[in-house]
Design an enzyme around this catalytic site. Structure first.
Site, PDB file in Angstrom:
ATOM      1  N   HIS A 131       5.745  -9.488  52.833  1.00  0.00           N
ATOM      2  CA  HIS A 131       5.917  -9.757  54.262  1.00  0.00           C
ATOM      3  C   HIS A 131       6.642 -11.050  54.977  1.00  0.00           C
ATOM      4  O   HIS A 131       7.269 -11.093  55.900  1.00  0.00           O
ATOM      5  CB  HIS A 131       4.342 -10.091  54.710  1.00  0.00           C
ATOM      6  CG  HIS A 131       3.569  -8.789  55.255  1.00  0.00           C
ATOM      7  ND1 HIS A 131       3.928  -7.842  55.740  1.00  0.00           N
ATOM      8  CD2 HIS A 131       2.287  -8.691  54.676  1.00  0.00           C
ATOM      9  CE1 HIS A 131       3.090  -6.883  55.864  1.00  0.00           C
ATOM     10  NE2 HIS A 131       2.207  -7.363  55.243  1.00  0.00           N
TER      11      HIS A 131
ATOM     12  N   HIS B 293       1.940  -8.591  48.017  1.00  0.00           N
ATOM     13  CA  HIS B 293       1.879  -7.839  49.389  1.00  0.00           C
ATOM     14  C   HIS B 293       2.203  -8.885  50.418  1.00  0.00           C
ATOM     15  O   HIS B 293       2.829  -8.759  51.618  1.00  0.00           O
ATOM     16  CB  HIS B 293       0.270  -7.290  49.594  1.00  0.00           C
ATOM     17  CG  HIS B 293       0.094  -6.584  50.840  1.00  0.00           C
ATOM     18  ND1 HIS B 293       0.037  -5.277  50.974  1.00  0.00           N
ATOM     19  CD2 HIS B 293       0.192  -7.400  52.237  1.00  0.00           C
ATOM     20  CE1 HIS B 293       0.145  -4.963  52.510  1.00  0.00           C
ATOM     21  NE2 HIS B 293      -0.090  -6.000  52.960  1.00  0.00           N
ATOM     22  N   GLU B 294       1.485 -10.077  50.270  1.00  0.00           N
ATOM     23  CA  GLU B 294       1.539 -11.092  51.321  1.00  0.00           C
ATOM     24  C   GLU B 294       2.850 -11.754  51.323  1.00  0.00           C
ATOM     25  O   GLU B 294       3.613 -12.094  52.482  1.00  0.00           O
ATOM     26  CB  GLU B 294       0.374 -12.322  51.477  1.00  0.00           C
ATOM     27  CG  GLU B 294      -0.905 -11.835  51.436  1.00  0.00           C
ATOM     28  CD  GLU B 294      -0.897 -10.609  52.808  1.00  0.00           C
ATOM     29  OE1 GLU B 294      -0.405 -11.090  53.810  1.00  0.00           O
ATOM     30  OE2 GLU B 294      -1.694  -9.590  52.772  1.00  0.00           O
TER      31      GLU B 294
ATOM     32  N   ASN C  87       0.909 -15.428  57.248  1.00  0.00           N
ATOM     33  CA  ASN C  87       1.480 -16.414  58.149  1.00  0.00           C
ATOM     34  C   ASN C  87       2.932 -17.013  57.400  1.00  0.00           C
ATOM     35  O   ASN C  87       2.577 -17.383  56.143  1.00  0.00           O
ATOM     36  CB  ASN C  87       0.603 -17.580  58.265  1.00  0.00           C
ATOM     37  CG  ASN C  87      -0.819 -17.062  58.689  1.00  0.00           C
ATOM     38  OD1 ASN C  87      -0.803 -16.458  59.777  1.00  0.00           O
ATOM     39  ND2 ASN C  87      -1.887 -17.277  57.893  1.00  0.00           N
TER      40      ASN C  87
ATOM     41  N   ALA D 226      -5.986 -10.607  53.548  1.00  0.00           N
ATOM     42  CA  ALA D 226      -5.115 -12.146  53.550  1.00  0.00           C
ATOM     43  C   ALA D 226      -4.168 -11.797  54.932  1.00  0.00           C
ATOM     44  O   ALA D 226      -4.282 -10.997  55.467  1.00  0.00           O
ATOM     45  CB  ALA D 226      -4.179 -11.900  52.226  1.00  0.00           C
ATOM     46  N   MET D 227      -3.751 -13.028  55.138  1.00  0.00           N
ATOM     47  CA  MET D 227      -2.540 -12.980  56.183  1.00  0.00           C
ATOM     48  C   MET D 227      -1.402 -13.673  56.019  1.00  0.00           C
ATOM     49  O   MET D 227      -1.437 -15.001  55.604  1.00  0.00           O
ATOM     50  CB  MET D 227      -3.426 -13.514  57.204  1.00  0.00           C
ATOM     51  CG  MET D 227      -2.609 -13.951  58.553  1.00  0.00           C
ATOM     52  SD  MET D 227      -1.989 -12.157  59.336  1.00  0.00           S
ATOM     53  CE  MET D 227      -0.468 -12.488  60.135  1.00  0.00           C
TER      54      MET D 227
ATOM     55  N   GLU E  96       3.212  -2.930  57.161  1.00  0.00           N
ATOM     56  CA  GLU E  96       2.011  -2.899  56.237  1.00  0.00           C
ATOM     57  C   GLU E  96       2.173  -1.694  55.096  1.00  0.00           C
ATOM     58  O   GLU E  96       2.160  -1.879  53.807  1.00  0.00           O
ATOM     59  CB  GLU E  96       0.689  -2.456  56.985  1.00  0.00           C
ATOM     60  CG  GLU E  96       0.139  -3.670  57.880  1.00  0.00           C
ATOM     61  CD  GLU E  96       0.079  -4.837  57.316  1.00  0.00           C
ATOM     62  OE1 GLU E  96       0.299  -5.063  56.042  1.00  0.00           O
ATOM     63  OE2 GLU E  96       0.090  -6.076  57.847  1.00  0.00           O
TER      64      GLU E  96
END
Length: 878
Positions: free
Chosen positions: A318, A314-315, A282, A279-280, A337
């Site tokens: 961030h 987790h995402e 953004n 996943a990312m 991370e």
């Protein structure tokens, strides 16, 4: 340097962009052509020139920029300046713009028009293929981390160049267009619409995101009104409900935990069919693989549910740790991370306490331990001097060791102090950048402890210690040395936060061990030693990132404590994991490891049993090479050991069972199938045959499907391929990614090398998305490793052209690392000598080192004089 002395040459070959100009704001317009797989665009960048210069240097890669499409207008000037020369430097991924005039200090606007291709490489601005009403279509997607925003628009593509982004998209009118911020306005003009998005807060380029395609969504709101949506392919929105629930809870939890509200007005999460990582994060538009976001009540397994919960947490972590406060440079990637990995478990534990995720977290530590025990590992803070080196540090050191040392520090400082100091850190560095030292300073200030001194030994040097413990005359003698899987002596030394308990958990000792050797007088030790059930355990609940080696007396006491169920689940896990690692490094005999495994016969905890199973299968692979004549006896011992667990848990879920039972059932049955247990294989085949006729049968629920598929593949060979063909048929018919991945992970477990080869060829066919190749590679069974290596060599040119980034490193590590002879190691060394580029150099080195370690373990096992007798003895005794 005076502007007159500057030349274009000095900007080539540099790790970082020059600092004499910085972007403040981007007005970005993108026009993707979904059918033609191309895009055009223009960007107006407000640039702050801080020293007189005739050059502007920024990043651009795989973009067409014509000199006529570039101009610069100083603030307040009448006239725009046109460049004398625009040079594209592909090897450095930079654009050097030279002007005849010196640009004045102050703000100005740089305008650039550009063109590019919507590539199929899953980075930059790329296309992903999906089906709508039976027709294949392209969606446009971005993936910019670590350094691929430059493949979409020219920009200062480094995390410290934060700016505001105002984005406009021109897209087909029927499509959904998404970006980091909500839509302000849409203007439809026939078949095309212009979509205008709100301005973003100050942010880094790698977090910018744009997506265009056809989607459905489900929606909910947090208690303070933040809109949360999960976007899916048309018709799959119900599969987004679980992730949506988790996301809403997570945003509320993190607002409290970080003491800072979520900074954006909305949070969109979207499942992308072709996606290279998990996943990312953004800002405000998080992208996921389908397997990490979608959950189907009927066809997803418990493991899938946990994966979704942990990845979503987790995402979203961030959004604060990474997006609001961003690392200054990739050297500090671990801050992003490691922290998000650690806090995702904190969130999952909060929402699902019955999952025991902190015990499961030890699997993360083990992965970190394995990589960090190589001479070819790297420190948590790693120097990055070229963009090609960044991808390789998205590894178990940055994520898992990073998370484990944060957990160690939190455990040392105390949860409350840790949380308050973090909140202060986030408040101080919001909307800017931070280095590792900044976090240490905040924690030091909040706790009064020497955090910097303590942590430097963990982040600035690679590796970790093993603490050797002996009991002598009522004293504990401790010595630390760097642990290396090769058995070599490392030179590192650490400040180790030691915790220990003796005979019970009611009284624990804590101290910092920072010398090479130390004797410890434990006041209650002499008393405790007199007890019949005396035991000592260091690294209580495995919160420290170090291994412990006990003398024989203490080790046998711990074995007793495990049999008598005196230790916590985390400590039972730790004793086994440490013993296995020491055995592999030639520091302990295989015999003592096998005796230790036998002590877990009454184990009840999923994570501990999963570790026993993992360890057992790895011993089987090694003994197959070291002492093939004893393999049958070893398998019998392990089957006899695992069978009672399998009989107890069975194939079918019982009422009142929980999440961990479901995880255990799948793990246990898969292991028995891999060990060739006939009853398991026969039952699996029986159930599978019913499932082939009726996909809705309750006889093969998702939690046991992987086990059944692996069992089925044990019956397949080149003259009897029916099971293989049936699995391929299901693979082609299902549209659930998790089901596809389950099948891919099973195909190569077949013991027939010819079939393994076919599965590897199938993996490169258009039937398998590039991102999913890793699942098939991971599933190669013991019989397939040499075939896979031969195959990789033959296909290398194609693979290295087709795959990039982390996916390419997976091909190397999963194929090379399991090999077990020095000849194979030499072969790999020879093969990669002329084929190693910067983006795989570290992985090649680490993988070959693993082969050498495996070969050494094989040799030391061969040298164990009484191994044959022990195998004979244990296969009858238990």
């Amino acid at each position: 340097m005076a502007a007159a002395e500057q030349s274009a040459e000095q900007f080539r070959g540099q790790a970082r962009l020059p600092g004499f100009a910085a972007p403040r704001r981007y007005d970005l317009r993108l026009v993707p052509d979904l059918d033609g797989c191309a895009f055009t665009g223009s960007v107006d960048v407000s640039v702050d020139v801080t020293a007189p210069t005739r050059f502007l240097v920024l990043n651009a890669a795989e973009l067409e920029v014509s000199p006529g499409g570039v101009q610069f207008k100083p603030h307040g000037a009448e006239q725009e300046l046109h460049p004398a020369e625009v040079t594209n430097v592909p090897e450095d991924e930079i654009l050097i713009i030279r002007f005849n005039e010196v640009l004045p200090v102050g703000e100005g606007t740089l305008v650039i028009a550009f063109k590019g291709t919507l590539n199929d490489k899953m980075h930059g601005f790329y296309r992903s293929v999906y089906e709508l009403n039976g027709e294949k279509k392209n969606m446009a997607v971005t993936q910019f981390e670590p350094a691929d925003a430059r493949r979409c628009f020219p920009c200062w593509d480094e995390p410290s160049f934060k700016a505001i982004f105002k984005i406009t998209l021109e897209v087909p009118s029927e499509t959904v267009a998404l970006s980091n911020m909500p839509v302000v306005e849409e203007k439809v003009n026939g078949l095309i619409k212009a979509v205008y998005f709100q301005e973003t807060p100050i942010m880094s380029t790698y977090l910018v995101a744009v997506i265009v395609g056809m989607f459905d969504y489900v929606e909910a709101f947090t208690t303070d009104g933040t809109r949360v949506r999960v976007y899916t392919q048309v018709g799959k929105s119900a599969q987004g409900k679980f992730a949506l629930e988790v996301a809403v809870k997570t945003l509320v939890l993190f607002k409290e935990y970080f003491a800072v509200p979520y900074p954006l007005p909305k949070m969109d999460m979207i499942a992308i069919p072709d996606f290279a990582s998990g996943a990312m994060e953004n800002y405000g538009l998080v992208t996921y693989r389908e397997t990490a976001l979608l959950f189907d009540e009927k066809h997803s397994a418990a493991a899938n549910k946990q994966r979704v919960a942990v990845v979503v947490a987790h995402e979203l972590a961030h959004q604060w740790f990474g997006n609001l406060v961003t690392m200054e440079w990739w050297t500090h990637l671990w801050l992003n991370e490691g922290f998000a990995t650690w806090v995702s478990y904190l969130a999952a534990d909060n929402f699902f306490p019955e999952w025991n995720v902190w015990t499961q977290f030890l699997e993360e530590s083990t992965t970190g331990f394995k990589l960090d025990a190589l001479a070819g590992s790297h420190p948590i803070e790693v120097d990055v001097n070229h963009v090609d080196e960044i991808d390789e540090i998205f590894d178990a050191i940055s994520y898992r060791k990073g998370a484990a040392v944060i957990r160690m520090l939190q455990s040392y400082l105390g949860a409350e102090t840790f949380q308050k100091s973090l909140a202060a850190y986030i408040e101080k560095f919001a909307y800017s950048n931070a280095k590792t030292e900044d976090l240490w300073a905040a924690l030091e200030e909040g706790s009064g402890e020497p955090v910097k001194t303590l942590m430097h030994s963990w982040t600035k040097q690679q590796g970790y210690p093993v603490v050797n413990v002996k009991l002598k005359d009522g004293k504990l003698e401790m010595e630390q040395t760097q642990f290396l899987s090769s058995g070599a002596e490392g030179v590192g030394q650490w400040v180790v936060p030691i915790t220990l308990c003796c005979c019970s958990y009611s009284r624990q000792e804590k101290f910092l061990f920072n010398g090479k050797q130390e004797d410890f007088n434990l006041s209650g030790l002499v008393e405790c030693q007199k007890k019949e059930d005396f035991w000592i355990k260091l690294n209580v609940n495995q919160t420290g990132f170090y291994r412990v080696s006990y003398d024989e007396e203490l080790a046998s006491r711990l074995r007793y404590a495990i049999e008598a169920n005196k230790l916590s689940a985390a400590d039972r896990y730790g004793v086994l994991d440490d013993t296995y690692a020491l055995c592999m490094a030639g520091k302990q005999k295989l015999v003592s490891l096998l005796h230790l495994i036998a002590a877990y016969k009454d184990e009840t905890e999923y994570t501990v049993l999963a570790r026993v199973i993992d360890t057992s299968l790895s011993i089987v692979e090694m003994v197959a090479v070291a002492a093939p004549e004893g393999l049958g006896k070893l398998k019998k011992f392990l089957i006899d050991f695992l069978e009672p667990f399998a009989q107890r848990i069975g194939w079918d879920a019982k009422s009142g069972e929980g999440h961990l039972d479901a995880l255990l059932r799948g793990t246990l049955l898969t292991a028995l199938a891999e060990l060739g247990h006939e009853a398991t294989i026969n039952e699996a085949v029986r159930r599978f045959n019913i499932f082939v006729e009726d996909r809705e049968t309750p006889l093969l629920p998702p939690d046991v499907r992987k086990a059944a598929y692996v069992a089925l593949m044990q019956t397949v060979n080149k003259s009897n391929r029916a099971g293989y063909e049936s699995l391929l048929k299901i693979y082609k018919e299902t549209d659930l990614s998790q089901e596809k991945v389950r099948i891919l992970g099973s195909l190569a477990s077949c013991p027939d090398p010819d079939v393994v080869r076919d599965t590897l060829d199938f993996m490169l066919s258009p039937e398998v998305r590039n991102q999913d190749s890793i699942f098939l590679l991971r599933g190669v069974g013991a019989a397939g490793h040499e075939v896979a290596w031969t195959w990789l060599k033959e296909k290398w040119d194609y693979i290295s052209d087709t795959f990039s980034g982390t996916l390419l490193t997976y091909f190397v590590s999963t194929t090379v690392s399991p090999l077990r002879t020095d000849e194979m190691g030499d072969d790999a060394e020879e093969f990669f000598k002329s084929r190693t580029k910067a983006n795989i150099a570290r992985t090649v080195k680490q993988s070959i080192e693993r082969v050498r370690i495996n070969a050494k373990w094989v040799e030391s096992t061969r040298a164990e004089a009484n191994l044959g007798n022990v195998l004979k003895e244990i296969s009858h005794d238990h």
